[in-house]
Scaffold this motif. Structure first.
Motif, mmCIF file in Angstrom:
data_model
loop_
_atom_site.group_PDB
_atom_site.id
_atom_site.type_symbol
_atom_site.label_atom_id
_atom_site.label_comp_id
_atom_site.label_asym_id
_atom_site.label_seq_id
_atom_site.Cartn_x
_atom_site.Cartn_y
_atom_site.Cartn_z
ATOM 1 N N SER A 93 14.809 -71.886 -12.177
ATOM 2 C CA SER A 93 15.565 -71.815 -10.927
ATOM 3 C C SER A 93 16.173 -73.150 -10.542
ATOM 4 C CB SER A 93 14.672 -71.307 -9.797
ATOM 5 O OG SER A 93 13.533 -72.145 -9.638
ATOM 6 N N THR A 170 6.863 -71.486 -8.215
ATOM 7 C CA THR A 170 7.677 -70.455 -8.857
ATOM 8 C C THR A 170 6.843 -69.633 -9.826
ATOM 9 O OG1 THR A 170 8.325 -71.953 -10.658
ATOM 10 C CG2 THR A 170 9.809 -71.828 -8.753
ATOM 11 N N GLU A 172 7.524 -67.970 -13.443
ATOM 12 C CA GLU A 172 8.481 -68.080 -14.529
ATOM 13 C C GLU A 172 8.118 -67.054 -15.596
ATOM 14 O OE1 GLU A 172 10.803 -71.152 -15.053
ATOM 15 O OE2 GLU A 172 10.593 -70.793 -12.921
ATOM 16 N N PHE A 187 13.361 -65.425 -16.221
ATOM 17 C CA PHE A 187 13.501 -65.321 -14.772
ATOM 18 C C PHE A 187 12.680 -66.398 -14.073
ATOM 19 C CE2 PHE A 187 9.909 -62.528 -15.869
ATOM 20 C CZ PHE A 187 8.925 -63.006 -15.012
ATOM 21 N N SER A 188 12.999 -66.624 -12.828
ATOM 22 C CA SER A 188 12.276 -67.591 -11.992
ATOM 23 C C SER A 188 12.382 -67.107 -10.552
ATOM 24 C CB SER A 188 12.888 -68.990 -12.136
ATOM 25 O OG SER A 188 12.168 -69.932 -11.373
ATOM 26 N N SER A 189 11.239 -67.002 -9.877
ATOM 27 C CA SER A 189 11.250 -66.495 -8.503
ATOM 28 C C SER A 189 10.085 -67.101 -7.720
ATOM 29 C CB SER A 189 11.180 -64.961 -8.515
ATOM 30 O OG SER A 189 11.369 -64.441 -7.216
ATOM 31 N N LEU A 254 10.661 -58.001 -10.822
ATOM 32 C CA LEU A 254 11.128 -58.921 -11.857
ATOM 33 C C LEU A 254 10.954 -58.324 -13.249
ATOM 34 C CD1 LEU A 254 9.651 -62.286 -10.496
ATOM 35 C CD2 LEU A 254 12.080 -61.683 -10.620
ATOM 36 N N LYS A 257 13.510 -55.641 -13.837
ATOM 37 C CA LYS A 257 14.890 -56.120 -13.909
ATOM 38 C C LYS A 257 15.194 -56.845 -15.212
ATOM 39 C CE LYS A 257 18.242 -59.095 -11.530
ATOM 40 N NZ LYS A 257 18.490 -59.966 -10.336
ATOM 41 N N PHE A 258 14.260 -57.657 -15.697
ATOM 42 C CA PHE A 258 14.574 -58.550 -16.817
ATOM 43 C C PHE A 258 14.078 -58.071 -18.180
ATOM 44 C CE2 PHE A 258 15.063 -61.261 -13.129
ATOM 45 C CZ PHE A 258 16.179 -61.999 -13.447
#
Length: 361
Positions: A93, A170, A172, A187-189, A254, A257-258
């Motif tokens: 991110s 985060t 990851e 991804f990163s959230s 996540l 989605k990924f």
């Protein structure tokens, strides 16, 4: 080849007055000077400070990165040869935004650190040490985690696996294949701090927390208890509920989605890493969702993997000079420094990584 990884909490605070004989050693008695101010860092800040802090996902241009970087350097005294080869990293991110700033910071190459040894030595003095940097690299955190995981597992590493790092600032994730990292899956959230902020809101409904900051609440979250008004408050049930919601609201979307059905079909194992891997509630949530089809495991040394991966990357860019290689992970919760601690060099597994690419094999 043995690896030594040492760590300290990624928090600091301005200090005034006497701090003599307040720690047992350098690692636990970090007190450094930056500009005209003195800072207590890590465990000394947690025990001796009022509100030790670190900005989440701080830029390399900010004070937080500088103070923790210099505190890490003084722990390298007598552990490496100089000039050193160093690798650091950032979450996906912030990686693209911070990479250039980090390179500009490291381009200084010469870092003088002034620190106080009286915190752990009655005969201590103010010391100044110079650290010289030869080569350096800045890579994504998840890449460092995958490198570290593959090196620790060696021939036991599966070909296709998901790596999910449950960090403080985060979360990851990404999928590794025999050809390398599949960037589509990366991804990163929001990290564990998301859950800690919810814990803060929940406790504030019934308790006065005396202005405890997020890092202090992080300790309470990990221990599943907190002292309020001199009484111990059990947090097991509220922690379980909050982490369950964190998994449902952040992690599940996540993964959907990924990762595609084809990714899940080829995935041999899911590895959990980062400090969040120590929460049984999160591990159980992953296992409940995937164990019928994909095994879920806590990675070896989960909180150290990024630093170990950075260390092996430093070995690569130093022409395999074990004595000068350093991996430094300045995390939002913990700073980890890894070095090699053997004089006997062992050959690395060969890789097919081209110049300029990210090595994860």
């Amino acid at each position: 080849m043995d690896i030594l990884s040492i760590s300290f909490p990624s928090v600091f605070e301005n200090t005034f007055g006497n701090t003599e004989s307040s720690a047992k050693d350098l690692l636990n008695g970090l007190k450094i000077k930056k500009d005209e101010a003195w800072y207590i860092v890590g465990n000394l800040a947690k025990k001796g400070g009022i509100s030790p802090y670190k900005i989440t996902n701080a830029s390399p241009a900010e004070e937080d990165f500088d103070v923790l970087f210099r505190s890490a350097l003084i722990n390298l005294t007598d552990k490496i040869e100089q000039p050193m080869a160093l690798t650091v990293g950032f979450p996906f991110s912030t990686y693209n935004v911070y990479k250039n700033a980090a390179e500009q910071f490291l381009k200084k190459r010469h870092f003088m650190v002034e620190y106080d040894t009286k915190t752990f030595n009655t005969l201590g003095v103010i010391k100044r040490s110079m650290f010289d940097l030869d080569t350096y690299d800045v890579i994504p955190e998840i890449v460092g985690c995958i490198i570290g995981l593959k090196k620790l597992l060696n021939e036991k590493a599966p070909v296709n696996f998901m790596a999910i790092s449950l960090g403080f600032g985060t979360i990851e994730g990404g999928m590794a294949s025999e050809d390398g990292l599949i960037h589509r899956t990366c991804f990163s959230s929001h990290g564990i701090q998301y859950a800690i902020d919810n814990l803060n809101r929940e406790l504030n409904k019934t308790h006065y927390l005396n202005m405890q900051n997020v890092h202090q609440l992080d300790d309470a979250m990990m221990k599943a208890s907190i002292f309020v008004d001199r009484k111990k408050v059990d947090l097991k049930d509220v922690r379980k509920n909050i982490l369950k919601q964190y998994y449902k609201q952040i992690i599940t979307p996540l993964l959907r989605k990924f990762f595609s059905n084809q990714d899940f079909e080829t995935c041999e194992k899911i590895y959990l890493m980062g400090g969040g891997a120590f929460y049984p509630e999160l591990v159980d949530a992953f296992k409940e969702e995937f164990n019928d089809s994909i095994p879920v495991e806590i990675a070896p040394e989960p909180e150290k993997l990024a630093s170990i991966g950075y260390l092996y990357n430093s070995l690569r860019i130093s022409d395999r000079n074990y004595k000068r290689s350093v991996g430094l992970d300045i995390g939002n919760a913990t700073t980890v420094i890894s070095t090699f601690q053997s004089n006997v060099a062992q050959p690395l597994q060969s890789t097919s990584v081209e110049a300029g690419t990210l090595p994860i094999q």
